[in-house]
Design a protein around this motif. Structure first.
Motif, mmCIF file in Angstrom:
data_model
loop_
_atom_site.group_PDB
_atom_site.id
_atom_site.type_symbol
_atom_site.label_atom_id
_atom_site.label_comp_id
_atom_site.label_asym_id
_atom_site.label_seq_id
_atom_site.Cartn_x
_atom_site.Cartn_y
_atom_site.Cartn_z
ATOM 1 N N GLY A 188 0.727 -1.384 -0.009
ATOM 2 C CA GLY A 188 0.117 0.078 -0.026
ATOM 3 C C GLY A 188 0.824 1.243 -0.027
ATOM 4 N N TYR A 189 2.066 1.288 -0.239
ATOM 5 C CA TYR A 189 2.728 2.429 -0.361
ATOM 6 C C TYR A 189 2.262 3.122 -1.577
ATOM 7 C CZ TYR A 189 6.866 5.727 -0.695
ATOM 8 O OH TYR A 189 7.554 6.684 -0.846
ATOM 9 N N ILE A 190 2.146 4.599 -1.213
ATOM 10 C CA ILE A 190 1.674 5.632 -2.055
ATOM 11 C C ILE A 190 2.717 5.827 -3.271
ATOM 12 C CG2 ILE A 190 0.672 7.910 -2.349
ATOM 13 C CD1 ILE A 190 -1.135 6.034 -0.865
ATOM 14 N N HIS A 191 2.061 5.879 -4.578
ATOM 15 C CA HIS A 191 3.102 6.107 -5.692
ATOM 16 C C HIS A 191 2.118 6.968 -6.477
ATOM 17 C CE1 HIS A 191 6.149 3.075 -5.332
ATOM 18 N NE2 HIS A 191 5.309 2.069 -4.858
ATOM 19 N N ALA A 192 2.789 7.880 -7.439
ATOM 20 C CA ALA A 192 2.048 8.654 -8.321
ATOM 21 C C ALA A 192 2.933 8.734 -9.745
ATOM 22 C CB ALA A 192 1.906 9.980 -7.676
ATOM 23 N N ALA A 193 2.182 8.741 -10.599
ATOM 24 C CA ALA A 193 2.924 8.924 -12.020
ATOM 25 C C ALA A 193 2.978 10.251 -12.543
ATOM 26 C CB ALA A 193 2.239 7.965 -12.938
ATOM 27 N N HIS A 194 2.036 10.946 -12.067
ATOM 28 C CA HIS A 194 2.230 12.515 -12.525
ATOM 29 C C HIS A 194 1.726 13.449 -11.613
ATOM 30 C CE1 HIS A 194 0.771 9.655 -16.214
ATOM 31 N NE2 HIS A 194 1.513 10.578 -16.623
ATOM 32 N N PRO A 195 2.303 14.555 -11.768
ATOM 33 C CA PRO A 195 1.929 15.562 -10.743
ATOM 34 C C PRO A 195 0.476 15.840 -10.250
ATOM 35 C CG PRO A 195 3.330 16.558 -11.916
ATOM 36 C CD PRO A 195 2.822 15.265 -12.756
ATOM 37 N N LEU A 196 0.095 16.091 -9.031
ATOM 38 C CA LEU A 196 -1.387 16.381 -8.441
ATOM 39 C C LEU A 196 -1.983 14.949 -8.517
ATOM 40 C CD1 LEU A 196 -2.059 19.849 -9.842
ATOM 41 C CD2 LEU A 196 -1.346 19.250 -7.837
ATOM 42 N N ASP A 197 -1.579 13.950 -9.226
ATOM 43 C CA ASP A 197 -2.276 12.497 -8.916
ATOM 44 C C ASP A 197 -2.524 12.111 -7.712
ATOM 45 O OD1 ASP A 197 -2.376 12.337 -11.731
ATOM 46 O OD2 ASP A 197 -1.177 10.542 -12.003
ATOM 47 N N VAL A 198 -1.558 12.242 -6.628
ATOM 48 C CA VAL A 198 -1.691 12.051 -5.131
ATOM 49 C C VAL A 198 -0.957 13.015 -4.440
ATOM 50 C CG1 VAL A 198 -1.277 10.416 -3.347
ATOM 51 C CG2 VAL A 198 -1.823 9.554 -5.712
ATOM 52 N N CYS A 199 -1.639 13.830 -3.446
ATOM 53 C CA CYS A 199 -1.024 14.592 -2.382
ATOM 54 C C CYS A 199 -1.234 14.040 -1.161
ATOM 55 C CB CYS A 199 -1.448 16.178 -2.807
ATOM 56 S SG CYS A 199 -1.126 16.796 -4.389
ATOM 57 N N GLN A 200 -0.407 14.751 -0.282
ATOM 58 C CA GLN A 200 -0.509 14.291 0.983
ATOM 59 C C GLN A 200 -0.412 15.446 1.969
ATOM 60 O OE1 GLN A 200 2.763 11.739 2.235
ATOM 61 N NE2 GLN A 200 2.060 10.132 0.986
ATOM 62 N N ILE A 201 -1.357 15.657 3.000
ATOM 63 C CA ILE A 201 -1.417 16.863 3.886
ATOM 64 C C ILE A 201 -1.264 16.148 5.198
ATOM 65 C CG2 ILE A 201 -3.820 16.613 3.902
ATOM 66 C CD1 ILE A 201 -3.987 19.551 4.485
ATOM 67 N N ASP A 202 -0.428 17.077 6.308
ATOM 68 C CA ASP A 202 -0.186 16.704 7.529
ATOM 69 C C ASP A 202 0.154 17.987 8.350
ATOM 70 O OD1 ASP A 202 -0.366 15.173 9.908
ATOM 71 O OD2 ASP A 202 1.361 13.826 9.043
ATOM 72 N N HIS A 203 0.079 17.792 9.458
ATOM 73 C CA HIS A 203 0.835 18.730 10.373
ATOM 74 C C HIS A 203 1.717 18.139 11.592
ATOM 75 C CE1 HIS A 203 -3.503 19.678 9.961
ATOM 76 N NE2 HIS A 203 -3.810 18.848 10.533
ATOM 77 N N THR A 204 2.390 19.377 12.130
ATOM 78 C CA THR A 204 3.412 19.187 13.138
ATOM 79 C C THR A 204 3.565 20.314 14.033
ATOM 80 O OG1 THR A 204 5.863 18.645 13.240
ATOM 81 C CG2 THR A 204 5.447 20.241 11.850
ATOM 82 N N PRO A 205 3.593 19.833 15.261
ATOM 83 C CA PRO A 205 3.709 20.989 16.267
ATOM 84 C C PRO A 205 5.129 21.746 16.153
ATOM 85 C CG PRO A 205 3.635 18.910 17.262
ATOM 86 C CD PRO A 205 3.496 18.583 15.702
ATOM 87 N N THR A 206 5.219 22.535 16.907
ATOM 88 C CA THR A 206 6.577 23.176 16.975
ATOM 89 C C THR A 206 7.624 22.721 17.870
ATOM 90 O OG1 THR A 206 5.888 25.118 18.138
ATOM 91 C CG2 THR A 206 5.603 25.623 15.736
ATOM 92 N N ASP A 207 7.212 21.759 18.704
ATOM 93 C CA ASP A 207 8.025 21.291 19.745
ATOM 94 C C ASP A 207 8.741 20.258 19.067
ATOM 95 O OD1 ASP A 207 5.714 19.129 21.360
ATOM 96 O OD2 ASP A 207 6.151 19.119 19.330
#
Length: 403
Positions: free
Chosen positions: A160-179
């Motif tokens: 299930g690793y995320i692969h993408a052949a072309h731009p914008l096919d798959v994007c990822q969004i996430d957060h991180t705290p500043t600590d």
């Protein structure tokens, strides 16, 4: 007969070896300081100088890329007698590769005793330790020496690793705290405010960062909406408003957006906004957290850049080592936001250590046929913001509401 490199090694390994060969050629053919050339090559290859010296010793013999491949054509002869090798393998399997997981030292003592009894030269502790990875694989060690099934599960390939052949096919969004390797933020004359939270959207195919949002509040529907508004729309006006003279041409509507299971991604506003702009959602729930590796690595990279500023909190309390992060903080929120933007733009222009490709160049090369939408940042922001419907009461002749 020696196999061709393409037959026995991956394309990534061959590209890495070819890049190392180019740097080693510069060392061997250069006329300046050999030490300075090795230091420069180590920085270019992200290696230590000792590793560069080792590569140089292998490469200067026949000057072939094959000699730099993992394993290469090197055949190191075993210096131990076959009888000693047999005693080591048998004793390790009988006394070390067991569920009780004993330490190695008493097993080495038993090996040395058996060798002396057979009239053979006893091997050293280091010699026996080096034989372990050659005799047993990581999965076999985890299966035989550990009763915790999670140890074996971590070593197995996870689909299930995320692969993408072309731009914008798959994007990822996430957060991180500043600590996590982040700086403290100050506002107005050095008054301590707190730590910020960073949200980014990244493209899997090109490794470009499409947008980010920096807030003093915890991740919410608002920070997600602000981040997506920047990712989907051109950023020329935003760059001018923030005094940044560098280009950031990456934007567009993702076809698939991979998120975690945080509540801000489960709300009706986020799902409705994605449906409005034709974005499919894929959640990486329990057991599939590894599918967010691209965005998490980039978050770590940005944190590493920002950690060089005064006020860094460090990776942990132990890493901070009583460093007065709050008193040393010297960046305003505007300065911090500009620093993040410059780090993002710099990342897009740097060669990726894993793919050996420049994200901006890959974006320019593959986005000529992308469909461009004239999206307005405010409309995108409102589309992803939560809202409620309210009924306005009717008024009577005197302007009063009906009960």
């Amino acid at each position: 007969m020696k196999l061709a490199p393409a037959a026995s090694h991956s394309d990534e390994a061959w590209s890495t070896a070819r890049r190392a060969a180019r740097e080693l050629d510069k060392i061997l053919e250069g006329s300046g300081s050999r030490r300075a050339a090795i230091v420069r090559a180590a920085a270019e290859l992200c290696l230590s100088t000792r590793q560069v010296y080792n590569l140089l010793a292998r490469y200067r013999v026949d000057r072939t890329v094959t000699s730099l491949l993992p394993g290469g054509d090197r055949t190191r002869k075993k210096r131990l007698q076959p009888e000693i090798e047999e005693i080591i393998a048998t004793t390790l399997r009988e006394q070390w590769l067991v569920l009780e997981a004993p330490p190695l030292a008493p097993v080495v003592a038993e090996i040395r005793a058996r060798c002396e009894e057979a009239g053979l030269s006893p091997p050293s502790y280091l010699t026996v330790a080096r034989r372990i990875p050659a005799l047993f694989g990581p999965e076999e060690i985890a299966k035989k020496r550990s009763a915790n099934l999670k140890h074996l599960h971590r070593l197995r390939a996870r689909p299930g690793y995320i692969h993408a052949a072309h731009p914008l096919d798959v994007c990822q969004i996430d957060h991180t705290p500043t600590d996590i390797n982040f700086v403290e933020v100050v506002e107005g004359g050095g008054t301590f405010v707190g730590r910020a939270y960073l949200t980014i959207v990244t493209d899997v195919a090109t490794r470009c960062i499409l947008g980010f949002c920096l807030t003093l509040e915890k991740p919410s529907a608002l920070s997600v909406a602000l981040c997506l508004a920047q990712a989907l729309c051109p950023k020329d006006e935003w760059l001018v408003a923030h005094g940044i003279e560098h280009g950031w041409p990456m934007f567009g509507r993702p076809r698939l957006l991979v998120t975690d299971s945080a509540k801000e991604f489960k709300g009706n506003a986020f799902q409705r906004g994605c449906e409005d702009y034709g974005i499919r959602i894929r959640y990486r729930d329990r057991g599939r957290v590894h599918q967010g590796g691209v965005v998490e690595r980039l978050l770590g990279k940005l944190n590493g850049v920002l950690a060089t500023q005064p006020g860094s909190t460090g990776r942990s309390v132990a890493d901070r080592d009583q460093y007065p992060a709050e008193r040393r903080a010297g960046l305003s929120f505007a300065d911090l936001e500009q620093c993040v933007a410059l780090a993002v733009i710099d990342h897009n222009l740097q060669q990726n250590a894993r793919t050996l490709r420049v994200p901006a160049s890959e974006w320019d090369r593959q986005t000529h046929e992308l469909v461009r939408f004239d999206d307005d940042p405010m409309r995108v922001l409102l589309a992803f913001m939560p809202g409620t419907e309210r009924r306005i009461p009717a008024l009577d002749d005197r302007g009063r509401g009906w009960p």
